[in-house]
Design an enzyme around this catalytic site. Sequence first.
Site, mmCIF file in Angstrom:
data_model
loop_
_atom_site.group_PDB
_atom_site.id
_atom_site.type_symbol
_atom_site.label_atom_id
_atom_site.label_comp_id
_atom_site.label_asym_id
_atom_site.label_seq_id
_atom_site.Cartn_x
_atom_site.Cartn_y
_atom_site.Cartn_z
ATOM 1 N N SER A 140 0.846 -1.204 0.000
ATOM 2 C CA SER A 140 0.000 0.000 0.000
ATOM 3 C C SER A 140 0.877 1.248 0.000
ATOM 4 O O SER A 140 1.997 1.235 0.534
ATOM 5 C CB SER A 140 -0.875 0.022 1.252
ATOM 6 O OG SER A 140 -1.526 1.265 1.376
ATOM 7 N N TYR A 155 -1.172 -0.958 10.290
ATOM 8 C CA TYR A 155 -1.441 -1.309 8.877
ATOM 9 C C TYR A 155 -0.248 -0.890 8.010
ATOM 10 O O TYR A 155 0.213 -1.667 7.173
ATOM 11 C CB TYR A 155 -2.728 -0.617 8.424
ATOM 12 C CG TYR A 155 -3.091 -0.831 6.968
ATOM 13 C CD1 TYR A 155 -3.674 -2.029 6.535
ATOM 14 C CD2 TYR A 155 -2.854 0.160 6.024
ATOM 15 C CE1 TYR A 155 -4.003 -2.218 5.205
ATOM 16 C CE2 TYR A 155 -3.201 -0.022 4.685
ATOM 17 C CZ TYR A 155 -3.773 -1.214 4.282
ATOM 18 O OH TYR A 155 -4.099 -1.405 2.949
HETATM 19 P P1 NAD Z 1 -11.716 -5.888 0.423
HETATM 20 O O1 NAD Z 1 -12.142 -5.776 1.849
HETATM 21 O O2 NAD Z 1 -12.735 -5.806 -0.639
HETATM 22 O O3 NAD Z 1 -10.863 -7.227 0.201
HETATM 23 C C1 NAD Z 1 -10.156 -7.901 1.211
HETATM 24 C C2 NAD Z 1 -10.517 -9.378 1.141
HETATM 25 O O4 NAD Z 1 -9.685 -10.113 2.037
HETATM 26 C C3 NAD Z 1 -11.975 -9.675 1.539
HETATM 27 O O5 NAD Z 1 -12.599 -10.442 0.511
HETATM 28 C C4 NAD Z 1 -11.837 -10.484 2.831
HETATM 29 O O6 NAD Z 1 -12.855 -11.442 3.028
HETATM 30 C C5 NAD Z 1 -10.468 -11.135 2.615
HETATM 31 N N1 NAD Z 1 -9.853 -11.591 3.873
HETATM 32 C C6 NAD Z 1 -9.792 -10.949 5.064
HETATM 33 N N2 NAD Z 1 -9.189 -11.726 5.981
HETATM 34 C C7 NAD Z 1 -8.830 -12.876 5.345
HETATM 35 C C8 NAD Z 1 -8.163 -14.068 5.760
HETATM 36 N N3 NAD Z 1 -7.733 -14.230 7.017
HETATM 37 N N4 NAD Z 1 -8.000 -15.050 4.839
HETATM 38 C C9 NAD Z 1 -8.441 -14.904 3.565
HETATM 39 N N5 NAD Z 1 -9.070 -13.807 3.115
HETATM 40 C C10 NAD Z 1 -9.261 -12.808 4.001
HETATM 41 O O7 NAD Z 1 -10.641 -4.716 0.233
HETATM 42 P P2 NAD Z 1 -9.746 -4.248 -1.002
HETATM 43 O O8 NAD Z 1 -9.748 -2.778 -0.962
HETATM 44 O O9 NAD Z 1 -10.103 -4.962 -2.266
HETATM 45 O O10 NAD Z 1 -8.297 -4.715 -0.500
HETATM 46 C C11 NAD Z 1 -7.509 -5.687 -1.138
HETATM 47 C C12 NAD Z 1 -6.058 -5.484 -0.722
HETATM 48 O O11 NAD Z 1 -5.611 -4.208 -1.187
HETATM 49 C C13 NAD Z 1 -5.845 -5.471 0.793
HETATM 50 O O12 NAD Z 1 -4.621 -6.125 1.090
HETATM 51 C C14 NAD Z 1 -5.739 -3.996 1.113
HETATM 52 O O13 NAD Z 1 -5.020 -3.751 2.289
HETATM 53 C C15 NAD Z 1 -5.014 -3.503 -0.126
HETATM 54 N N6 NAD Z 1 -5.118 -2.072 -0.401
HETATM 55 C C16 NAD Z 1 -6.331 -1.497 -0.617
HETATM 56 C C17 NAD Z 1 -6.390 -0.138 -0.889
HETATM 57 C C18 NAD Z 1 -7.699 0.577 -1.144
HETATM 58 O O14 NAD Z 1 -7.696 1.821 -1.183
HETATM 59 N N7 NAD Z 1 -8.802 -0.136 -1.338
HETATM 60 C C19 NAD Z 1 -5.204 0.609 -0.945
HETATM 61 C C20 NAD Z 1 -3.993 -0.021 -0.725
HETATM 62 C C21 NAD Z 1 -3.953 -1.371 -0.465
#
Ligand code: NAD
Length: 249
Positions: A140, A155
């Site tokens: 991130s 985080y």
């Molecule tokens: P999201 O909440 O839609 O996706 C996260 C997924 O991880 C969910 O489907 C959840 O069920 C799954 N999950 C949680 N705990 C788990 C576990 N123990 N085992 C297996 N699966 C598990 O969110 P997103 O925004 O699509 O995030 C995806 C990735 O991108 C994450 O790592 C997040 O930190 C990262 N990220 C997101 C952003 C943003 O702005 N959305 C920015 C930077 C990084």
Amino acid sequence: MLLKDKVAVITGGAGINGLGFATARQMAAQGARVVILDLERANPAAAAAQLGSGHLGLVADVTDKASCDAAIAQVLQTLGRVDVLLNNAGITQPVKTLEITGADYDRILDVSLRGTLYMSQAVLPAMRAQKQGSIICVSSVSAQRGGGIFGGPHYSAAKAGVLGLARAMAREFGTEGVRVNCITPGLIETDITQGKLTDAKKAEIAETIPLARLGRPADVAGACVFLASDLSAYCTGITLDVNGGMLIH
Ligand code: NAD
């Protein structure tokens, strides 16, 4: 097709509005057989069914080593190989340093960092035997600039840990044909952000971003397809920013 007949495993890919599912869709469109791993409550089988036939959805908790190993054993038994791993599962928590409890720390680091290690350990023997594989780890912008918009310091630490782990694995497995790279998304509109930002706040943030908008899941998916495919054959240990210019460094 960039990923014809490749088997691509995506953790945390069942959320239909998430980065993982957007990537699953683009990888399937490029000819990959996609395996979505997620927690039971996220219903990975239903998400995989939305991609069409030939794809798989399995319940797996990335914080549990036995669960990761069992899922990959099933992938190998069913599809015969694993070419791509997207370490995408992650959770966040908007708290400040002095509010972080030990349990919060464990929870946040376990999913992003321990999960990336356990899932990589699960696929590496097969990738090594194939002499070919691409592991992509979702970090991130929060790791790079010391906080994004939602995540707390734990985080940022988890995501910075992912960068270090991925770079070390890139160095260790390069001679065996396995590439390991990171994506650092900026602020992307998914369920993580949904309902937490007013339109006015989004507009205010967009004004600070050179490309003048928040990111979309498809923006991240495109970068993941690049790192999964042979287009990036000479890239390992890199960090690919997908942030609209939010951080230029
Ligand atoms: P999201 O909440 O839609 O996706 C996260 C997924 O991880 C969910 O489907 C959840 O069920 C799954 N999950 C949680 N705990 C788990 C576990 N123990 N085992 C297996 N699966 C598990 O969110 P997103 O925004 O699509 O995030 C995806 C990735 O991108 C994450 O790592 C997040 O930190 C990262 N990220 C997101 C952003 C943003 O702005 N959305 C920015 C930077 C990084």
